[in-house]
Every structure is written in C-alpha cells, then in structure tokens.
Design a protein around this motif. Sequence first.
Motif, PDB file in Angstrom:
ATOM      1  N   LYS A   1       0.927  -1.109  -0.105  1.00  0.00           N
ATOM      2  CA  LYS A   1      -0.018  -0.018  -0.024  1.00  0.00           C
ATOM      3  C   LYS A   1       0.863   1.320   0.005  1.00  0.00           C
ATOM      4  CE  LYS A   1      -4.004  -2.069   2.431  1.00  0.00           C
ATOM      5  NZ  LYS A   1      -4.463  -2.189   3.821  1.00  0.00           N
ATOM      6  N   LYS A   2       0.733   2.240  -0.795  1.00  0.00           N
ATOM      7  CA  LYS A   2       1.272   3.618  -0.995  1.00  0.00           C
ATOM      8  C   LYS A   2       0.965   4.229   0.450  1.00  0.00           C
ATOM      9  CE  LYS A   2       1.692   4.497  -5.730  1.00  0.00           C
ATOM     10  NZ  LYS A   2       0.995   5.290  -7.083  1.00  0.00           N
ATOM     11  N   THR A   3      -0.169   4.133   0.736  1.00  0.00           N
ATOM     12  CA  THR A   3      -0.129   5.049   2.167  1.00  0.00           C
ATOM     13  C   THR A   3       0.537   4.509   3.084  1.00  0.00           C
ATOM     14  OG1 THR A   3      -2.066   3.691   2.774  1.00  0.00           O
ATOM     15  CG2 THR A   3      -2.463   5.614   1.638  1.00  0.00           C
ATOM     16  N   VAL A   4       0.896   3.290   3.328  1.00  0.00           N
ATOM     17  CA  VAL A   4       1.686   2.835   4.388  1.00  0.00           C
ATOM     18  C   VAL A   4       3.098   3.117   3.923  1.00  0.00           C
ATOM     19  CG1 VAL A   4       2.483   0.702   5.533  1.00  0.00           C
ATOM     20  CG2 VAL A   4       0.099   0.875   4.640  1.00  0.00           C
ATOM     21  N   LYS A   5       3.577   3.129   2.905  1.00  0.00           N
ATOM     22  CA  LYS A   5       4.831   3.504   2.510  1.00  0.00           C
ATOM     23  C   LYS A   5       5.124   4.949   2.873  1.00  0.00           C
ATOM     24  CE  LYS A   5       7.863   3.483  -1.570  1.00  0.00           C
ATOM     25  NZ  LYS A   5       7.912   3.946  -3.101  1.00  0.00           N
ATOM     26  N   GLN A   6       4.213   5.682   2.439  1.00  0.00           N
ATOM     27  CA  GLN A   6       4.328   7.281   2.564  1.00  0.00           C
ATOM     28  C   GLN A   6       4.282   7.545   4.166  1.00  0.00           C
ATOM     29  OE1 GLN A   6       1.143   8.567   0.690  1.00  0.00           O
ATOM     30  NE2 GLN A   6       2.029   8.791  -1.303  1.00  0.00           N
ATOM     31  N   GLN A   7       3.764   6.821   5.041  1.00  0.00           N
ATOM     32  CA  GLN A   7       3.485   6.985   6.296  1.00  0.00           C
ATOM     33  C   GLN A   7       5.122   6.584   7.126  1.00  0.00           C
ATOM     34  OE1 GLN A   7      -0.347   5.398   7.732  1.00  0.00           O
ATOM     35  NE2 GLN A   7       0.909   4.755   9.319  1.00  0.00           N
ATOM     36  N   VAL A   8       5.710   5.364   6.493  1.00  0.00           N
ATOM     37  CA  VAL A   8       7.012   5.011   7.002  1.00  0.00           C
ATOM     38  C   VAL A   8       7.984   6.045   6.531  1.00  0.00           C
ATOM     39  CG1 VAL A   8       8.705   3.287   6.770  1.00  0.00           C
ATOM     40  CG2 VAL A   8       6.499   2.637   6.852  1.00  0.00           C
ATOM     41  N   PHE A   9       8.011   6.265   5.285  1.00  0.00           N
ATOM     42  CA  PHE A   9       9.127   7.429   4.557  1.00  0.00           C
ATOM     43  C   PHE A   9       8.914   8.729   5.146  1.00  0.00           C
ATOM     44  CE2 PHE A   9       9.953   3.362   2.572  1.00  0.00           C
ATOM     45  CZ  PHE A   9      11.206   3.662   2.288  1.00  0.00           C
ATOM     46  N   GLY A  10       7.665   9.069   5.665  1.00  0.00           N
ATOM     47  CA  GLY A  10       7.687  10.520   6.002  1.00  0.00           C
ATOM     48  C   GLY A  10       7.925  10.767   7.381  1.00  0.00           C
ATOM     49  N   ARG A  11       8.028   9.660   8.097  1.00  0.00           N
ATOM     50  CA  ARG A  11       8.589   9.814   9.646  1.00  0.00           C
ATOM     51  C   ARG A  11       9.726   9.013   9.763  1.00  0.00           C
ATOM     52  NH1 ARG A  11       3.105   8.391  12.843  1.00  0.00           N
ATOM     53  NH2 ARG A  11       1.566   9.871  12.160  1.00  0.00           N
ATOM     54  N   LEU A  12      10.764   9.132   9.017  1.00  0.00           N
ATOM     55  CA  LEU A  12      11.935   8.478   9.006  1.00  0.00           C
ATOM     56  C   LEU A  12      12.844   8.877  10.328  1.00  0.00           C
ATOM     57  CD1 LEU A  12      12.286   6.552   6.936  1.00  0.00           C
ATOM     58  CD2 LEU A  12      13.451   8.084   5.570  1.00  0.00           C
ATOM     59  N   GLU A  13      12.441  10.311  10.454  1.00  0.00           N
ATOM     60  CA  GLU A  13      13.151  10.390  12.091  1.00  0.00           C
ATOM     61  C   GLU A  13      12.859   9.666  13.229  1.00  0.00           C
ATOM     62  OE1 GLU A  13      10.567  13.444  11.536  1.00  0.00           O
ATOM     63  OE2 GLU A  13      11.091  12.358   9.479  1.00  0.00           O
ATOM     64  N   SER A  14      11.522   9.418  13.194  1.00  0.00           N
ATOM     65  CA  SER A  14      11.077   8.503  14.229  1.00  0.00           C
ATOM     66  C   SER A  14      11.438   7.133  13.938  1.00  0.00           C
ATOM     67  CB  SER A  14       9.407   8.562  13.846  1.00  0.00           C
ATOM     68  OG  SER A  14       8.825   7.494  14.818  1.00  0.00           O
ATOM     69  N   LEU A  15      11.672   6.629  12.778  1.00  0.00           N
ATOM     70  CA  LEU A  15      12.157   5.312  12.838  1.00  0.00           C
ATOM     71  C   LEU A  15      13.557   5.412  13.176  1.00  0.00           C
ATOM     72  CD1 LEU A  15      12.545   3.236   9.750  1.00  0.00           C
ATOM     73  CD2 LEU A  15      12.004   2.519  11.804  1.00  0.00           C
ATOM     74  N   ALA A  16      14.544   6.338  12.706  1.00  0.00           N
ATOM     75  CA  ALA A  16      15.786   6.332  13.115  1.00  0.00           C
ATOM     76  C   ALA A  16      15.959   6.690  14.447  1.00  0.00           C
ATOM     77  CB  ALA A  16      16.372   7.798  12.315  1.00  0.00           C
ATOM     78  N   GLN A  17      14.912   7.038  15.368  1.00  0.00           N
ATOM     79  CA  GLN A  17      15.031   6.684  16.876  1.00  0.00           C
ATOM     80  C   GLN A  17      14.932   5.396  17.357  1.00  0.00           C
ATOM     81  OE1 GLN A  17      12.745  10.210  18.955  1.00  0.00           O
ATOM     82  NE2 GLN A  17      11.568   8.603  19.064  1.00  0.00           N
ATOM     83  N   ARG A  18      14.414   4.566  16.576  1.00  0.00           N
ATOM     84  CA  ARG A  18      14.163   3.127  17.114  1.00  0.00           C
ATOM     85  C   ARG A  18      14.956   2.205  16.481  1.00  0.00           C
ATOM     86  NH1 ARG A  18       8.152   2.821  15.594  1.00  0.00           N
ATOM     87  NH2 ARG A  18       8.726   4.488  14.175  1.00  0.00           N
ATOM     88  N   VAL A  19      15.548   2.408  15.442  1.00  0.00           N
ATOM     89  CA  VAL A  19      16.413   1.244  14.886  1.00  0.00           C
ATOM     90  C   VAL A  19      17.927   2.186  14.516  1.00  0.00           C
ATOM     91  CG1 VAL A  19      14.816  -0.090  13.942  1.00  0.00           C
ATOM     92  CG2 VAL A  19      15.545   1.629  12.589  1.00  0.00           C
ATOM     93  N   ASP A  20      18.955   1.321  14.167  1.00  0.00           N
ATOM     94  CA  ASP A  20      20.054   1.788  13.675  1.00  0.00           C
ATOM     95  C   ASP A  20      20.272   1.716  12.315  1.00  0.00           C
ATOM     96  OD1 ASP A  20      20.716   2.010  16.356  1.00  0.00           O
ATOM     97  OD2 ASP A  20      21.658   0.108  16.575  1.00  0.00           O
ATOM     98  N   GLY A  21      19.622   0.828  11.713  1.00  0.00           N
ATOM     99  CA  GLY A  21      19.560   0.590  10.251  1.00  0.00           C
ATOM    100  C   GLY A  21      18.466  -0.079   9.599  1.00  0.00           C
TER     101      GLY A  21
END
Lengths: 346, 346
Positions: free
Chosen positions: B99-119
């Motif tokens: 789903k595009k929407t899920v993808k946009q959500q993930v890539f739109g909040r990359l800082e949030s992801l970066a806070q939880r994983v290293d790579g």
Amino acid sequence: MTIQDVAVLSGLSICTVSRALRNLPNVSEKAQRQVAEAASKLGFKASAAASRLAGGSTGSVAIIAPTATTWFFSQAVEAAEEVFGDSGYDTMLISLRNKKTVKQQVFGRLESLAQRVDGVLLLNVDLDPSEVEALEASGLAVASVGLRNVPWDNVGIDDEHAAWQATSHLLELGHRDLAVLTNTEPVLSDVAPAQPAGRGQQATTARFRGFSRALDDHHLTVHPDLVVACAPGIDDGRRAMTELIARGAKPTAVFAHCDEAAFGALMALREHGFSVPKNMSVIGIDDHPMSWFLGLSTVAQPVADQGAFAANLLCERLLNTDTPNQPATHLLDTKLIERKTTRHRR
Amino acid sequence: MTIQDVAVLSGLSICTVSRALRNLPNVSEKAQRQVAEAASKLGFKASAAASRLAGGSTGSVAIIAPTATTWFFSQAVEAAEEVFGDSGYDTMLISLRNKKTVKQQVFGRLESLAQRVDGVLLLNVDLDPSEVEALEASGLAVASVGLRNVPWDNVGIDDEHAAWQATSHLLELGHRDLAVLTNTEPVLSDVAPAQPAGRGQQATTARFRGFSRALDDHHLTVHPDLVVACAPGIDDGRRAMTELIARGAKPTAVFAHCDEAAFGALMALREHGFSVPKNMSVIGIDDHPMSWFLGLSTVAQPVADQGAFAANLLCERLLNTDTPNQPATHLLDTKLIERKTTRHRR
DNA sequence: CTGAAAGCGCTTACAG
DNA sequence: CTGAAAGCGCTTACAG
C-alpha cells in the motif's frame, strides 16, 4: 525537540504534559487541551527510548514463530503486524528457525526480551511447562495462535472438527477404505500421553481423533495398514504416500493432515500411475494458495484472521495490564472446500 | 540486571565495561577479557532504551518489504533475521502491505524510525528520489536487495542475464516463436524512461531486455503479438496466458518473468487443451519451491542468500559508521534448471 | 489538579 | 588505559 518544549509552549510542567499526553487521569480539561494543542503544533512524539527507560512501555511487541518461511506463518505474521502497527506498536520478529537451540536461547533470556518489548505473540510455538512458567513470570503480556491449555488468550481452529469434516466428506462420497497421512508421532490410541503434550502433538492427536471419529460415525474403524506418519511438507507427503503404495495398501481415498502433505501425495500417486480423482480421492486441511491451483479439495482455515485476532487480543491486554484477564480460547470456523481431487467412489 | 552488575563482577567501572562491551579502543586486553567473561556469565545485554537515550545505538534494525507474505520475501526476511540475530540485533519487521499509504507513512516519519533502529534493510522496495534522499538524511545505515543505482550497498541478481538464460534455453531447443509474460508496464523499446524508474520497473526492463537480446543473438526479433503484460502471481499469469490464446497467437514456447506467472500460464494452457511440454514449452524465473513439484523449468535465483548477504553488508556498515563506504552492488549467480515443461520443438 | 525531584541504564566528554 | 560525573528525555512517586 523534547517534552520540555511542549511544556514551555503550553505553560505547564513537563510532568503534567507527560500525563496529558498519555491520557492519564488527574489532568484538567483545560490543561489537556493546551497540551494537545502545543504537542500537535510542534509535531511532538515522545522518545520511545526515554519512555521505556523511565519505566513506561517500549511500544513494541515480539512475534515468535517456529519459522517465518512457510505460507501459514508469513500470512499470520503479516496480519498481526498490521494490527500492531495500527495500534502504534513496532513489531519485532523472532523466528526460531525450527531449531531447539534458538528456542532455548530465546526462552532462556526472557527478562532480556521483556526489557525490549511489552508483549509477545506466539504462533504455534510448542511450549513445555517450564517455558509457560517463564513466560508468566516475565511480566510480558502474552497471546497465542494454535496453542492449548495456556494461561493466556489463544486463537485457533477446532482441529478435530476440521479433520472430521475432511474425512466425512470422503465417507459421504462412498469411500470406505480411507488412508490417513497423520502428522509425525502418530497417535493410534486415545490414551493420554504421560507427559503433557506440546501444541504440535495436540493438533496431531486432535486431527487423528477427528479422522477416527468420522469413521466411527459410519461404523468403520481405523485400519493400521492405512495409517502412515508424515511430516508437514511436500517432500514427506510424497515419501509417505509412496510408502503406503509400497505396502500394498488399497485405499480409495486419502486424508492428509495438511495441504502440503497432500501435494506430495498427489505427486507420488501420479508417479505410480494413479489418476486423481478417478481411482483415488485426496483431501487435505489448510486451503494453501496452491490448493486452488492444483484443484485440491480441502478444509480451509482462516490464517490471517487467526493472526489478526490474536494480535488484537494482545493489544487489549497491553491496554489493560492492571485488570486481570480471564484467558479464553477462541476457535475460528473451518470450511470444507470441494474441488477436483475428491469424487464418488466408483 | 544492569551494566553495574557486570562492572562489579569484573572489578571494573561501568565506563570501562561500556567501552569493552562495544569493542571501543583504549581498553586493555585484560579488561576486555574480564568484561567479556562477566557479561557472558551474567547473560548481560545492554538495555536498548538506555543505550539509545544516552546517544548510543538502539541495537535493532528494520526490514522493510512490500509485503511479508510471498515466498520471496518470507525467505529473504528469515535469512536476514538470522544474520541480524547472530550479530546481536533485534529485527523489526515493517511490511508495506503493498500500500502506498503505508509506504508514505513510513518514509514520512523517518526521523521517528531512526530513533528506534540503527539501520534499515530494504527488500525490493521501489523508491522515488525523494525517498532515497530522506533515507540518506536520516542517518540510518542502509542496505538493500534488488535495487539499483542507490547510494548504499545492494545485493541482487543480473535480471537481464537471468531472462537471457531462460530465453536462450528455449531457443536452443529449437523454438522460434516465443511468447513472453513480461511484468506489468511492458517495455517495448529500449528508450530510457524520462523519469528514473523504480526498482520494479528496472527489473522489468532488464528481464525484457534479456529476452530480447537472446532473440537477437539468434537473429530473431520480438513479435508484439507475443508480448503480454502480467503482474507477478498465479492469477494474473493465468489471465495473461488466456489473453494470449484468445489473441490467436501461436507461440511454441513461453517465457514468464517469474515462476508464479508461469504456474498461472500452465493452468490456462491446461484449461485450453494444450499439453505441456508436448505442444508448448514453459519456463520461468525464481525456482519457487512449487516449481520442483510441478516440474517447471526455470532459472533459479538464491533468495535466502541475497537476504543474508545484504544483512551482512548492513551489519558491516553498522560496525563502521564512521568510515565512509563505497557503495557497491553485488550480483549473485542465477542458474538454469531444466525440468519437465521445456522440450525440443517438434 | 499540578509541579519539583529523583531516577531509569546507559554513553560521552573530561580528568587522571 | 581507566574512572567520576553529567546528562540523554522521559515517568513515577511524593508533596502540595
């Protein structure tokens, strides 16, 4: 950006902000409003690490499965992951890779796991009593798919009934000599095992019982020559069917405990000159996507639904960690699907 | 249990322990040894939350895949998870659920992801330029499977060559009228698209190019009537083959861009009275486990190896975040597997 | 209902 | 090469 920024903007203390953000009681409506406004204005999201460290939740859950590669598990994992994601949880994946050592490692360090996730979703993971105990002691919220007699919420299918449905279908088509490809460690009697069995064995037992009960309903009994053990998977299904043929057994229909075993049986039958369904009927359990393709008759089980349901149960637990839970097992419906591998006995 | 316990047991300060545990310089061999011993004795694992909060790493990585349910992805995910686990990383699973929407959500909040994983390990995730940029800016270590022209390490197969192998096999068997089930958005010319294409398209283009080059090697050209677009998956393979038949096209062999499409084609052919390989040869790419079962000739690609390789590359990056990386693409070998669906042209 | 203070378990300069 | 101290951004008792 930190909670401090939100505190300054809203004119309140970080403590009140923290409470408001988590919808805890003892926050005035006015404060609630101010905080919400400031937070959304700043696009603030609490640091998962800091929350966790300070004693809050980790915001993530683990899915533990015997393997991640089979159709069943990948399906259940994806469905569960969606539920967790929608509830704001990150999902950590732990595949046991079908190895006891990996399993021991995971269950031997449950405190370590508990430090990184709030809850665990078990997918058909065979647990021995000490592991159940360790899980209970870990403080982790737990839910599962496909287990039995566990002290937490569980979702599954009625294995005995599913096998009964498949077998009854064969019987209604007039077949009387039924072979069964039962899961390994075949259970030929209903005598309870001395040791409490793990889930795999329980499902095996239940499916075999369903088979035997259906025969019984028609005043038939299980013929030992027509019973063969068969691990899940195409390869062993093929081997098992070949063995059955080599024995000189003469069934007119065979019930395989899962679709993949049925695929292998189909292959063996073809190799030995049998024509399905002309002179042999075959049925499985699962409704694997390939079953449609191959025209395999089967009893469908809702895999994604089981994963999603159990995930929801876990989320509910996570939201109400303080309220005690009355663990329940939820059985989802299975459904006979007639396709092209079963036909009336000639 | 905390780092303090390790410090006490080893007789050193938590600071030295911290350094030793992370293999930082300025730790004597003796201290290193003592710490390692104490840590393993205690089964100590640093709190991800605390590490993260203090500015260190999170100890976890994310795998991002378009879906988790297909054979390809579940295989790659499990292999990668094993590598991560062995390197001490937790793996977080993010399925985009197609789903595009899920993808946009993930890539739109990359800082949030970066806070939880290293790579992050990307599995065949189509990226547009802005997403590549966001990923670069996030500070996350990145590696991928199946991408092209990305500024990080990537592992894949030579799609053009794989298609060439499959097609050449057909040609060597004497076939001259070859149909192709090419991935959706068929590319009928080699003109480069104006927009940089995502990975999916690039693989599509490459496979089509391999098909066409093989024909060219035999002084043949692609016949437009024998080209049909076909999404990956059995259903669409069946639809595409049916369409080809309805067109009145008369190929003697068909190359499907993936095995599942070939399965569908096999089904359609059977439904329309064709006999494979008697009057139609079929070949795919993948070596899906069902291909062996169905006797499908194919070009095998090492899926688990690709996942494991890329995961290792990511771990290496994670260990050397300071040293700059020369991003490289590693191509793994593909291999022709002749089975029962291809035969000499009569 | 609200806030000041302590502390979660690490890492990072900074001394030594 | 090693350690004491500060601090990461939150939450949790504890007062008020």
